[in-house]
Design a protein around this motif. Structure first.
Motif, PDB file in Angstrom:
ATOM      1  N   MET A   1       0.989  -1.141  -0.104  1.00  0.00           N
ATOM      2  CA  MET A   1       0.138  -0.058  -0.219  1.00  0.00           C
ATOM      3  C   MET A   1       0.664   1.315   0.203  1.00  0.00           C
ATOM      4  SD  MET A   1      -3.490   0.058   1.292  1.00  0.00           S
ATOM      5  CE  MET A   1      -4.633  -0.529   0.117  1.00  0.00           C
ATOM      6  N   ASN A   2       0.145   2.374  -0.576  1.00  0.00           N
ATOM      7  CA  ASN A   2       0.993   3.390  -0.243  1.00  0.00           C
ATOM      8  C   ASN A   2       1.221   4.230   1.054  1.00  0.00           C
ATOM      9  OD1 ASN A   2       1.642   3.874  -3.280  1.00  0.00           O
ATOM     10  ND2 ASN A   2      -0.211   5.269  -3.764  1.00  0.00           N
ATOM     11  N   LYS A   3       2.012   5.008   1.045  1.00  0.00           N
ATOM     12  CA  LYS A   3       1.999   5.544   2.391  1.00  0.00           C
ATOM     13  C   LYS A   3       1.110   6.756   2.236  1.00  0.00           C
ATOM     14  CE  LYS A   3       7.228   5.344   2.787  1.00  0.00           C
ATOM     15  NZ  LYS A   3       8.367   6.128   2.878  1.00  0.00           N
ATOM     16  N   ASN A   4       0.836   7.338   3.690  1.00  0.00           N
ATOM     17  CA  ASN A   4      -0.117   8.281   3.665  1.00  0.00           C
ATOM     18  C   ASN A   4       0.183   9.508   2.774  1.00  0.00           C
ATOM     19  OD1 ASN A   4      -1.728  10.642   4.494  1.00  0.00           O
ATOM     20  ND2 ASN A   4      -0.994  10.251   6.661  1.00  0.00           N
ATOM     21  N   PRO A   5      -0.844   9.871   1.950  1.00  0.00           N
ATOM     22  CA  PRO A   5      -0.707  11.107   1.032  1.00  0.00           C
ATOM     23  C   PRO A   5      -0.261  12.081   1.477  1.00  0.00           C
ATOM     24  CG  PRO A   5      -2.921  10.205   0.807  1.00  0.00           C
ATOM     25  CD  PRO A   5      -2.203   9.699   2.143  1.00  0.00           C
ATOM     26  N   GLY A   6      -0.358  12.583   2.711  1.00  0.00           N
ATOM     27  CA  GLY A   6       0.248  13.786   3.270  1.00  0.00           C
ATOM     28  C   GLY A   6       1.719  13.726   3.429  1.00  0.00           C
ATOM     29  N   GLU A   7       2.390  12.648   3.638  1.00  0.00           N
ATOM     30  CA  GLU A   7       3.715  12.169   3.875  1.00  0.00           C
ATOM     31  C   GLU A   7       4.467  12.402   2.581  1.00  0.00           C
ATOM     32  OE1 GLU A   7       4.713   8.618   5.581  1.00  0.00           O
ATOM     33  OE2 GLU A   7       3.337   8.871   7.122  1.00  0.00           O
ATOM     34  N   ASN A   8       3.859  12.102   1.361  1.00  0.00           N
ATOM     35  CA  ASN A   8       4.268  12.220  -0.046  1.00  0.00           C
ATOM     36  C   ASN A   8       4.380  13.717  -0.243  1.00  0.00           C
ATOM     37  OD1 ASN A   8       5.267  11.659  -2.329  1.00  0.00           O
ATOM     38  ND2 ASN A   8       3.185  11.331  -3.338  1.00  0.00           N
ATOM     39  N   ASP A   9       3.389  14.574   0.091  1.00  0.00           N
ATOM     40  CA  ASP A   9       3.360  15.986  -0.062  1.00  0.00           C
ATOM     41  C   ASP A   9       4.330  16.467   0.553  1.00  0.00           C
ATOM     42  OD1 ASP A   9       1.101  15.625  -1.766  1.00  0.00           O
ATOM     43  OD2 ASP A   9      -0.564  16.370  -0.039  1.00  0.00           O
ATOM     44  N   ASP A  10       4.546  16.177   1.805  1.00  0.00           N
ATOM     45  CA  ASP A  10       5.641  16.970   2.851  1.00  0.00           C
ATOM     46  C   ASP A  10       6.824  16.631   2.021  1.00  0.00           C
ATOM     47  OD1 ASP A  10       3.766  17.878   4.515  1.00  0.00           O
ATOM     48  OD2 ASP A  10       3.995  16.100   6.191  1.00  0.00           O
ATOM     49  N   ALA A  11       7.234  15.244   1.473  1.00  0.00           N
ATOM     50  CA  ALA A  11       8.521  14.904   0.865  1.00  0.00           C
ATOM     51  C   ALA A  11       8.794  15.892  -0.376  1.00  0.00           C
ATOM     52  CB  ALA A  11       8.485  13.414   0.495  1.00  0.00           C
ATOM     53  N   GLN A  12       7.754  15.913  -1.139  1.00  0.00           N
ATOM     54  CA  GLN A  12       7.732  16.830  -2.345  1.00  0.00           C
ATOM     55  C   GLN A  12       8.147  18.529  -1.913  1.00  0.00           C
ATOM     56  OE1 GLN A  12       4.202  16.316  -4.277  1.00  0.00           O
ATOM     57  NE2 GLN A  12       4.991  14.812  -5.817  1.00  0.00           N
TER      58      GLN A  12
END
Length: 77
Positions: free
Chosen positions: A1-12
């Protein structure tokens, strides 16, 4: 499964911030180089102007029948 979408946004966002910081530092460094080169160009332009004037004076002296400085004997001879 994908990580939390918020974490991906934070990384970007973090990646974008790092990129902006790098580009800001690079821009400042390039600005310093340009400022240094501008000063060097101004100094060299003054020197070339001085050399042109000196060459013109020597040519005028040579044309007026004066002995060119390079061909004159030193005063101690």
């Amino acid at each position: 499964m994908n990580k939390n979408p918020g974490e991906n946004d934070d990384a970007q966002i973090r990646q974008l911030q790092e990129t902006v910081a790098h580009l800001t530092r690079l821009t400042e460094e390039l600005n310093e180089v340009i400022a240094r080169q501008d000063g060097e160009i101004a100094r060299l332009t003054r020197r070339v102007d001085m050399l042109w004037r000196h060459a013109a004076e020597q040519q005028a002296d040579a044309e007026s029948g004066a002995i060119p400085l390079a061909d004159q004997r030193p005063p101690h001879w």
